[in-house]
Write a protein that holds these residues in place. Structure first.
Motif, PDB file in Angstrom:
ATOM      1  N   TYR A 152      35.318  33.168  59.407  1.00 57.04           N
ATOM      2  CA  TYR A 152      34.447  33.322  58.145  1.00 57.04           C
ATOM      3  C   TYR A 152      33.870  31.933  57.950  1.00 57.04           C
ATOM      4  O   TYR A 152      32.580  32.120  57.831  1.00 57.04           O
ATOM      5  N   GLN A 153      34.622  30.794  57.885  1.00 59.73           N
ATOM      6  CA  GLN A 153      33.676  29.707  57.479  1.00 59.73           C
ATOM      7  C   GLN A 153      34.925  28.261  57.511  1.00 59.73           C
ATOM      8  O   GLN A 153      36.090  28.634  57.827  1.00 59.73           O
ATOM      9  N   SER A 154      34.265  27.172  57.948  1.00 60.37           N
ATOM     10  CA  SER A 154      35.086  26.194  57.916  1.00 60.37           C
ATOM     11  C   SER A 154      34.570  25.029  56.850  1.00 60.37           C
ATOM     12  O   SER A 154      33.176  25.072  56.688  1.00 60.37           O
ATOM     13  N   MET A 155      35.193  24.054  56.441  1.00 61.16           N
ATOM     14  CA  MET A 155      34.619  23.174  55.479  1.00 61.16           C
ATOM     15  C   MET A 155      35.886  21.969  55.516  1.00 61.16           C
ATOM     16  O   MET A 155      36.956  21.918  55.808  1.00 61.16           O
ATOM     17  N   ILE A 156      35.145  20.811  54.934  1.00 59.37           N
ATOM     18  CA  ILE A 156      35.998  19.509  54.778  1.00 59.37           C
ATOM     19  C   ILE A 156      36.129  19.303  53.417  1.00 59.37           C
ATOM     20  O   ILE A 156      35.316  19.172  52.504  1.00 59.37           O
ATOM     21  N   ALA A 157      37.552  19.157  53.038  1.00 61.73           N
ATOM     22  CA  ALA A 157      37.699  18.852  51.471  1.00 61.73           C
ATOM     23  C   ALA A 157      38.351  17.387  51.252  1.00 61.73           C
ATOM     24  O   ALA A 157      38.967  16.930  52.237  1.00 61.73           O
ATOM     25  N   ASN A 158      38.083  16.772  50.273  1.00 56.77           N
ATOM     26  CA  ASN A 158      38.680  15.349  50.227  1.00 56.77           C
ATOM     27  C   ASN A 158      40.277  15.600  49.993  1.00 56.77           C
ATOM     28  O   ASN A 158      40.789  16.541  49.119  1.00 56.77           O
ATOM     29  N   VAL A 159      40.914  14.305  50.116  1.00 54.83           N
ATOM     30  CA  VAL A 159      42.155  14.185  49.552  1.00 54.83           C
ATOM     31  C   VAL A 159      42.551  13.188  48.655  1.00 54.83           C
ATOM     32  O   VAL A 159      41.617  12.127  48.944  1.00 54.83           O
TER      33      VAL A 159
END
Length: 209
Positions: free
Chosen positions: A157-164
């Motif tokens: 479906y999709q990929s993303m980068i999220a902050n920690v």
């Protein structure tokens, strides 16, 4: 062979007061079993014709996703959350916001969360798959798939980068998508992943108390 999945207790996700749909639970169990077999052998990653990547080249992303799924399986970091309804996801998403964490509650770089969402996923004999990778620059990579039992394939479906700290904000960078990124498409991956991280973090605290 893959180590046994960690089966998250349904009672902790507040499901005991809800009548169980036997068919949905049986389908989830069968899909997880098929996924286990696929990851132990060979599997296909399928894509929508509309799928594109931010850098214009899908093949490296698909190859990396295959490698990352295998790495998560090899490390035993596959967590089966069973049949999870949207109110439960939102509840644990809130817990992630209320108690953001900076260290992921599993060993190694990769983890996979498995869930079935009744009425929200239009495929029979399938299970939602959320692949997470901790990155060195205080970020987390999230990828969403649906595993289709009949074809033993992962639909990307999709990929993303999220902050920690994960759960502190919604600052994400979508890198691969099958539909134009928007709040709705991002929310199809971010809240379930947040739910899983918050749940495991709470479980670790409970185990140590």
């Amino acid at each position: 062979m893959i180590s046994s999945f960690l089966k998250v207790p349904a009672s902790f996700i507040q499901m005991n007061d809800r009548p169980e749909d036997v068919r949905v639970y049986q389908e989830h169990k069968a899909a997880v079993s098929a996924l286990n077999e696929a990851l132990a052998g060979d599997f296909t990653i399928a894509m929508f014709p509309s799928m594109i990547s931010k850098d214009g080249n899908l093949q490296p992303h698909v190859a990396q996703a295959r490698s990352d799924l295998r790495s998560a399986a090899a490390s035993g970091n596959i967590f089966d959350f069973g049949v999870v309804n949207n109110p439960d996801i939102l509840l644990w998403k809130k817990k992630a916001f209320d108690n953001p964490i900076s260290v992921m509650p599993w060993e190694g770089r990769f983890a996979v969360f498995l869930m079935s969402h009744p009425g929200e996923i239009p495929y029979t004999r399938s299970v939602s798959v959320y692949l997470l990778e901790t990155l060195s620059n205080m970020k987390l990579k999230l990828s969403e798939f649906v595993f289709l039992s009949d074809s033993k394939s992962f639909l990307y479906y999709q990929s993303m980068i999220a902050n920690v700290p994960f759960g502190k904000n919604h600052l994400v960078d979508v890198t691969v998508w099958s539909q134009k990124p928007c709040l709705e498409s991002v929310d199809s991956t971010l809240p379930p992943a947040m739910m899983g991280v918050a749940f495991l973090a709470a479980s670790v605290v409970n185990d140590q108390s």
